[in-house]
Each structure stands twice: as structure tokens, then as C-alpha cells.
Enzyme design. Sequence first.
Site, mmCIF file in Angstrom:
data_model
loop_
_atom_site.group_PDB
_atom_site.id
_atom_site.type_symbol
_atom_site.label_atom_id
_atom_site.label_comp_id
_atom_site.label_asym_id
_atom_site.label_seq_id
_atom_site.Cartn_x
_atom_site.Cartn_y
_atom_site.Cartn_z
ATOM 1 N N ASP A 144 8.590 8.463 7.613
ATOM 2 C CA ASP A 144 10.134 8.255 7.966
ATOM 3 C C ASP A 144 10.669 9.872 8.271
ATOM 4 O O ASP A 144 11.830 10.106 7.825
ATOM 5 C CB ASP A 144 10.946 7.387 7.191
ATOM 6 C CG ASP A 144 10.583 5.963 7.030
ATOM 7 O OD1 ASP A 144 9.544 5.857 7.657
ATOM 8 O OD2 ASP A 144 11.146 5.432 6.218
ATOM 9 N N ASP A 171 11.266 3.956 10.139
ATOM 10 C CA ASP A 171 12.478 3.057 9.872
ATOM 11 C C ASP A 171 12.909 2.830 11.165
ATOM 12 O O ASP A 171 13.464 3.662 11.994
ATOM 13 C CB ASP A 171 13.194 3.667 8.946
ATOM 14 C CG ASP A 171 13.978 2.879 7.907
ATOM 15 O OD1 ASP A 171 13.248 1.986 7.302
ATOM 16 O OD2 ASP A 171 15.238 3.129 7.411
ATOM 17 N N HIS A 178 15.502 -0.417 12.400
ATOM 18 C CA HIS A 178 16.140 -1.510 11.900
ATOM 19 C C HIS A 178 17.176 -1.895 13.331
ATOM 20 O O HIS A 178 17.586 -1.420 14.085
ATOM 21 C CB HIS A 178 17.393 -1.140 11.050
ATOM 22 C CG HIS A 178 16.719 -0.575 9.677
ATOM 23 N ND1 HIS A 178 15.830 -1.444 8.922
ATOM 24 C CD2 HIS A 178 17.162 0.398 8.990
ATOM 25 C CE1 HIS A 178 15.653 -0.783 7.862
ATOM 26 N NE2 HIS A 178 16.221 0.271 7.859
ATOM 27 N N HIS A 224 21.672 3.067 9.503
ATOM 28 C CA HIS A 224 20.743 4.257 9.895
ATOM 29 C C HIS A 224 19.673 3.509 10.737
ATOM 30 O O HIS A 224 19.493 2.634 10.569
ATOM 31 C CB HIS A 224 20.290 4.866 8.520
ATOM 32 C CG HIS A 224 19.376 3.914 7.823
ATOM 33 N ND1 HIS A 224 19.874 2.929 6.812
ATOM 34 C CD2 HIS A 224 18.134 3.805 7.778
ATOM 35 C CE1 HIS A 224 19.198 2.093 6.282
ATOM 36 N NE2 HIS A 224 17.906 2.709 6.808
ATOM 37 N N LYS A 258 9.075 -0.494 10.815
ATOM 38 C CA LYS A 258 9.072 -1.016 9.754
ATOM 39 C C LYS A 258 10.955 -1.408 9.542
ATOM 40 O O LYS A 258 11.380 -0.612 10.062
ATOM 41 C CB LYS A 258 8.765 -0.479 8.305
ATOM 42 C CG LYS A 258 9.223 0.830 7.965
ATOM 43 C CD LYS A 258 8.443 1.474 6.969
ATOM 44 C CE LYS A 258 9.036 2.766 6.440
ATOM 45 N NZ LYS A 258 10.500 2.582 6.077
ATOM 46 N N CYS A 272 10.943 5.255 0.562
ATOM 47 C CA CYS A 272 10.039 5.085 1.234
ATOM 48 C C CYS A 272 8.662 5.485 0.939
ATOM 49 O O CYS A 272 7.371 4.864 1.234
ATOM 50 C CB CYS A 272 10.418 5.060 2.790
ATOM 51 S SG CYS A 272 11.812 3.863 3.375
#
Length: 220
Positions: free
Chosen positions: A22, A60, A62, A95, A119, A164
Site C-alpha cells: 500500500d 488498497d 475501495h 481513502h 484489496k 496492512c
Amino acid sequence: MVIVGSDRFVDTDAMRALILVDIQNDFLPGGALAVTDGDAVIAVANALAPAFSLVVATQDWHPAGHESFASQHADRSPGEVIDLHGLPQVLWPDHCVQGSSGAEFAAALTVTPDAVFQKGTDQRVDSYSGFFDNGRRHATGLAEFLRGKGVDSVFVMGLATDYCVRFTALDAASCGFDTTLVEDGCRGVELSAGDVQAAVDEMRAAGIAIVTSAQVESPG
Ligand code: VGL
Ligand code: ZN
């Protein structure tokens, strides 16, 4: 394993991979979920990557309105912990929304990973680890990818130490990889004082080696 052929030895031992966790704009100073001194890990990654024949990155990633975002819960603020569909969930600022500049890898990162594992894509469950979501119901495919490449040991670094990086390293070890944390290549969120130290202690207790980047040997 050593394969003995007619005229040569093929040593398939010790195939190792670097896992960059990340290293994304939102976790850098000025980002939406800024990690103090987070940009310090970039130079470590750039320096370390050439010592590895395989480098993977986690990202990351989302969807907008992810349920780990405090903005999705009335009267809740970032840092609070709620029960999210049966799992404890720290609430975060919005974020690493898919396609946003905050979700992009740090511009100063000169490493081109061999593969990227995204992820946190399931709206309802967070995913700190690059291997499994927090409910351990869905795998990203990282373990199978590494096994397919003959990897038996992994070096983990990136952001954030207490989230993470921690869960990626713990899952790597639980998947059977010989796992090393590159400590100076990590920075933490430190929601509470001592979180980073506790994460490092937890990783060490799980059998993960803790080293500095200077201790990582280049292949001979
Ligand atoms: C992370 C909190 C929320 C991390 C990702 O990369 O450590 N932390 N999402
Ligand atoms: Zn996240």
C-alpha cells in the site's frame, strides 16, 4: 529442493519475493489517511527492489462509499471502532477510492511490480492483508501466485505497520512463507501510542524475522 540432472544441479531453494504494501498517495503526508513520515518508505523500496527477482505490490482499492469509511455511518468519526457485519472495524476517513489519485502508487516509487494485488474491494468488509479479507472469507490470489513462482520466502514492507503491513506479514507466515519484516521500510498509523511497537512484537512472536533494509542481502 535440489533437482539433479545429468550435467547440472538446479537449486530451486530460496526463491524470495518482496511485497510492497500500500505505498499509495493517500497514506503519504498530505493524503486522506496520512501516515506520519510515510514517504520515507519510498526510498527504501526503490533501493531494495533490485535485490529481488520478484516484486509484488498490494493496493488498497475501495469502492466509493466503502463501509470502513466513517462517512458511511451516522454520528461516527474516524478512529472509532464499530461492529461491521460481525467484525470489529476501525472507521477511517474516505481513502484509496478506486480510480482516485489518492489510490495511485506514490509517484516517487520507481519500482514496477511484477503483479499488483488489489484489496478492500468488497463494500461490506475491509481487507488489511494482501492475502485475505478481514473475515478470511476471500483470498486475493497472492499466496497461489507466489507458490506458482516457487517463492518460499517473502520480505514485507510498506504502509501501515500496524494495519496492512502487520496483517499481510502475519498471513504470509500463516500461509507457510518464511517471512521477514523490513522494519525501516515501514511506518505506522499509531492511532494509539505503542501500536507500532505492539505490531512488531506480535509479528516477531509469530516467527517473523525483523530486519533493517541494510541487512537484506543481494542474491550472490
Ligand atoms: C490501511 C487502514 C485502512 C493500511 C488501509 O494500508 O494500513 N489502513 N486501509
Ligand atoms: Zn483501506
